[in-house]
Design a protein around this motif. Sequence first.
Motif, PDB file in Angstrom:
ATOM      1  N   ILE A 117      69.086 -23.861-102.576  1.00  6.84           N
ATOM      2  CA  ILE A 117      68.116 -24.955-102.431  1.00  6.84           C
ATOM      3  C   ILE A 117      66.973 -24.582-101.478  1.00  6.84           C
ATOM      4  CG2 ILE A 117      67.830 -27.309-101.536  1.00  6.84           C
ATOM      5  CD1 ILE A 117      70.627 -27.920-102.567  1.00  6.84           C
ATOM      6  N   PHE A 118      67.304 -23.842-100.405  1.00  3.71           N
ATOM      7  CA  PHE A 118      66.323 -23.634 -99.343  1.00  3.71           C
ATOM      8  C   PHE A 118      65.831 -22.195 -99.188  1.00  3.71           C
ATOM      9  CE2 PHE A 118      68.848 -27.351 -97.940  1.00  3.71           C
ATOM     10  CZ  PHE A 118      67.821 -28.274 -97.846  1.00  3.71           C
ATOM     11  N   TRP A 119      66.441 -21.223 -99.863  1.00  2.69           N
ATOM     12  CA  TRP A 119      66.102 -19.813 -99.621  1.00  2.69           C
ATOM     13  C   TRP A 119      65.758 -19.117-100.933  1.00  2.69           C
ATOM     14  CZ3 TRP A 119      69.958 -15.317 -98.646  1.00  2.69           C
ATOM     15  CH2 TRP A 119      69.257 -14.182 -98.224  1.00  2.69           C
ATOM     16  N   LYS A 120      64.507 -18.629-101.036  1.00  2.00           N
ATOM     17  CA  LYS A 120      64.062 -17.944-102.254  1.00  2.00           C
ATOM     18  C   LYS A 120      64.592 -16.514-102.350  1.00  2.00           C
ATOM     19  CE  LYS A 120      59.738 -20.528-102.652  1.00  2.00           C
ATOM     20  NZ  LYS A 120      58.271 -20.460-102.659  1.00  2.00           N
ATOM     21  N   GLY A 121      65.077 -15.979-101.242  1.00  4.64           N
ATOM     22  CA  GLY A 121      65.558 -14.594-101.258  1.00  4.64           C
ATOM     23  C   GLY A 121      66.988 -14.437-101.735  1.00  4.64           C
ATOM     24  N   ALA A 122      67.680 -15.552-102.039  1.00  4.66           N
ATOM     25  CA  ALA A 122      69.068 -15.471-102.500  1.00  4.66           C
ATOM     26  C   ALA A 122      69.145 -14.815-103.879  1.00  4.66           C
ATOM     27  CB  ALA A 122      69.680 -16.868-102.549  1.00  4.66           C
ATOM     28  N   THR A 123      70.188 -14.005-104.097  1.00  9.01           N
ATOM     29  CA  THR A 123      70.364 -13.332-105.388  1.00  9.01           C
ATOM     30  C   THR A 123      71.723 -13.679-105.999  1.00  9.01           C
ATOM     31  OG1 THR A 123      71.374 -11.352-104.419  1.00  9.01           O
ATOM     32  CG2 THR A 123      68.962 -11.400-104.551  1.00  9.01           C
ATOM     33  N   LYS A 124      71.819 -13.438-107.289  1.00 10.82           N
ATOM     34  CA  LYS A 124      73.070 -13.702-107.998  1.00 10.82           C
ATOM     35  C   LYS A 124      74.199 -12.816-107.466  1.00 10.82           C
ATOM     36  CE  LYS A 124      75.070 -13.427-112.658  1.00 10.82           C
ATOM     37  NZ  LYS A 124      74.788 -13.094-114.066  1.00 10.82           N
ATOM     38  N   THR A 125      73.884 -11.557-107.212  1.00 10.36           N
ATOM     39  CA  THR A 125      74.895 -10.636-106.688  1.00 10.36           C
ATOM     40  C   THR A 125      75.415 -11.102-105.332  1.00 10.36           C
ATOM     41  OG1 THR A 125      73.778  -8.815-107.826  1.00 10.36           O
ATOM     42  CG2 THR A 125      75.354  -8.231-106.116  1.00 10.36           C
ATOM     43  N   GLY A 126      74.485 -11.528-104.457  1.00 15.50           N
ATOM     44  CA  GLY A 126      74.892 -12.028-103.151  1.00 15.50           C
ATOM     45  C   GLY A 126      75.771 -13.253-103.259  1.00 15.50           C
ATOM     46  N   ALA A 127      75.433 -14.163-104.185  1.00 18.44           N
ATOM     47  CA  ALA A 127      76.224 -15.383-104.370  1.00 18.44           C
ATOM     48  C   ALA A 127      77.633 -15.045-104.862  1.00 18.44           C
ATOM     49  CB  ALA A 127      75.524 -16.314-105.348  1.00 18.44           C
ATOM     50  N   LEU A 128      77.731 -14.131-105.830  1.00 19.24           N
ATOM     51  CA  LEU A 128      79.040 -13.767-106.371  1.00 19.24           C
ATOM     52  C   LEU A 128      79.910 -13.070-105.327  1.00 19.24           C
ATOM     53  CD1 LEU A 128      78.058 -12.500-109.946  1.00 19.24           C
ATOM     54  CD2 LEU A 128      79.211 -14.635-109.346  1.00 19.24           C
ATOM     55  N   VAL A 129      79.313 -12.163-104.561  1.00 23.74           N
ATOM     56  CA  VAL A 129      80.083 -11.464-103.528  1.00 23.74           C
ATOM     57  C   VAL A 129      80.541 -12.447-102.448  1.00 23.74           C
ATOM     58  CG1 VAL A 129      79.946  -9.730-101.690  1.00 23.74           C
ATOM     59  CG2 VAL A 129      78.958  -9.252-103.931  1.00 23.74           C
ATOM     60  N   GLY A 130      79.661 -13.370-102.049  1.00 25.13           N
ATOM     61  CA  GLY A 130      80.037 -14.377-101.058  1.00 25.13           C
ATOM     62  C   GLY A 130      81.175 -15.260-101.554  1.00 25.13           C
ATOM     63  N   LEU A 131      81.043 -15.738-102.791  1.00 24.62           N
ATOM     64  CA  LEU A 131      82.104 -16.571-103.379  1.00 24.62           C
ATOM     65  C   LEU A 131      83.423 -15.818-103.467  1.00 24.62           C
ATOM     66  CD1 LEU A 131      80.500 -18.546-106.357  1.00 24.62           C
ATOM     67  CD2 LEU A 131      81.642 -19.493-104.363  1.00 24.62           C
ATOM     68  N   LEU A 132      83.360 -14.596-103.947  1.00 24.26           N
ATOM     69  CA  LEU A 132      84.578 -13.803-104.124  1.00 24.26           C
ATOM     70  C   LEU A 132      85.278 -13.565-102.789  1.00 24.26           C
ATOM     71  CD1 LEU A 132      86.327 -12.227-106.127  1.00 24.26           C
ATOM     72  CD2 LEU A 132      84.908 -10.214-105.681  1.00 24.26           C
ATOM     73  N   SER A 133      84.517 -13.209-101.759  1.00 26.73           N
ATOM     74  CA  SER A 133      85.120 -12.967-100.440  1.00 26.73           C
ATOM     75  C   SER A 133      85.729 -14.244 -99.878  1.00 26.73           C
ATOM     76  CB  SER A 133      84.071 -12.401 -99.478  1.00 26.73           C
ATOM     77  OG  SER A 133      82.971 -13.296 -99.339  1.00 26.73           O
ATOM     78  N   GLY A 134      85.061 -15.393-100.047  1.00 26.09           N
ATOM     79  CA  GLY A 134      85.601 -16.669 -99.567  1.00 26.09           C
ATOM     80  C   GLY A 134      86.876 -17.057-100.292  1.00 26.09           C
ATOM     81  N   PHE A 135      86.871 -16.881-101.617  1.00 24.78           N
ATOM     82  CA  PHE A 135      88.053 -17.247-102.398  1.00 24.78           C
ATOM     83  C   PHE A 135      89.233 -16.317-102.112  1.00 24.78           C
ATOM     84  CE2 PHE A 135      85.323 -19.779-105.337  1.00 24.78           C
ATOM     85  CZ  PHE A 135      86.069 -20.946-105.269  1.00 24.78           C
TER      86      PHE A 135
END
Length: 578
Positions: A117-135
Amino acid sequence: MIELPLSVSANVIALIAYIGGFSAATGMIIVETIAISTMLTNSLVLPALLENKRFKEKYTFRIINFAVWIRRGAIILTVLLGFFYYKTVASYFSLVSIGLIAFVAIGQFGPIILGGIFWKGATKTGALVGLLSGFIIWLFSLILPSLLTDATGNYLNSSVSAFFEFFAHFKIQGFDDISNTTFWSLLINSIMFFVVSMCTEVTPAEAKQALLFVDVFKYSNKDGQSLLWKGKARNEHLIELLVSFIGSMQAKEELEDFARKNHIDLKDSIADPKLVSYVENTISSIIGTSTARMLVASITKEEVVSIDEILEVLKRSQKIVEDNQELKNKTQQLEKLSKELKNTNEKLQKSDSIKNEFLTTVTHEIRTPLTSIKALSEIIYDNEDLDFDQKKVFLNTIIDETDRLSRLVNQVLDLEKYESGKHKLVKKNIDIPHLIETVFLRMEELAKERNVKLQRFIHKEVTGFKADEDKLIQLLINLLSNAIKFSRLEKGWVLLSVDTIKNRVIFTVEDNGVGIPQEMQARIFEKFYQADNQRAVKEKGSGLGLSITKKIVEIHKGNIQLDSVPDKGTKVMVSFPF
């Protein structure tokens, strides 16, 4: 609610309480099942089917029928999975603990939702890696410990026990398992999401989505208008698509109402961007945003512009920019080259002017002794009865002028060698005392004629100094002869000293003569400068001595400095490395 009525034999009230509880439980199952099946259909199954080009072309206007049957299948699957979970897992956990564990899992979406919502620099790869590490942290901390323990709460074996005891060191004191897992999973999730996004490049599709989310109020409004949509669609296709979902009557009423509010003519062949967005939003409430967007895209011309084509356009644009930059660089290089050519031309013109001046001066210098020699020779030839003593004076003058002419020619030849680089240095170890003795022997006669006292002083013994001895002698003779010529007529003296400072040999020639005016010092080493100013200094000379001296210093990679005060004397310091 059931025990209380039964305790007083109010069986009817107990039955009503039982039916009410059963109804509430059933209703909750129904609501959750419908919600989960809708999400499975709209966000997973239908988008996957619409990725198939043949399916999309054949069933675009009949997708609602597939959606209904897929949703029914998803309902059955959800109920069966719930029953399976009840039989295998639910008996080990309370409803509250199951809910808390689920909340921790769903909380893993928090960082990427806020980032999107707030950051234009976010990427799909970053989101997937973050989700995977959290899960992964959630799985190892809350799920596996329960599955790998027996009925008494002990781990199944020592290896499993050691594994979980290692991770226990990271627990924060005072926090329970839910709190610890929430803190660490969200922290690692956020860090990985940020770091990986910073290290990966944003794709064009991600950049567009980020623009739509971050600047949502700039590019869209409540009417559903997307200011970024630049495609084309036909009104008849949009109407047909909307009819397939909500029926012809309702579609007609809603479209006419929307067209009237937004001043849109539905009879036009090309649809307005506002209408396209409105139809997409209406359909998304039925089959979900992703599926609705894919369906609308399938009947618009925007679909043909693929990411690869956009990248190709960007590459061509980048190539144009690079070509322009290369052209700009070449233009700058040409300008620089033109400037260098201009400077070179100016130097050549100046050099040509200096050459002409040099030839004129040399001609003048040669003509003067030749004129004198010719005149005196004619006098002796025409006057045979000339007195012997007078003849002797004339012949001595002819000899002096001949020597002067010879020196001038030699000096011009030496200067030409130095300037053209044809000189050859024959370096050898210099015996400085012997060198000074040799120079003084040649200068003694001139010093006696001018009544000048020659002095020498060696501050330190110098060894290992290599130079061309003949040229060094020529240099010192030039400096000493100038110093002697311009010393005082009475009590004149010239001092030649040698010293060493920081691996350099320094020869200093100092006199107490007339000195050199400040405005003349900058040009004193120019060719023929002395000849042009003979009346000022009242001494004859070629004007090449100091020029040759400077050239000798330069080819030995040395330095020469001049320090002179009018009416007080002159000091010339020459230093050479050793």
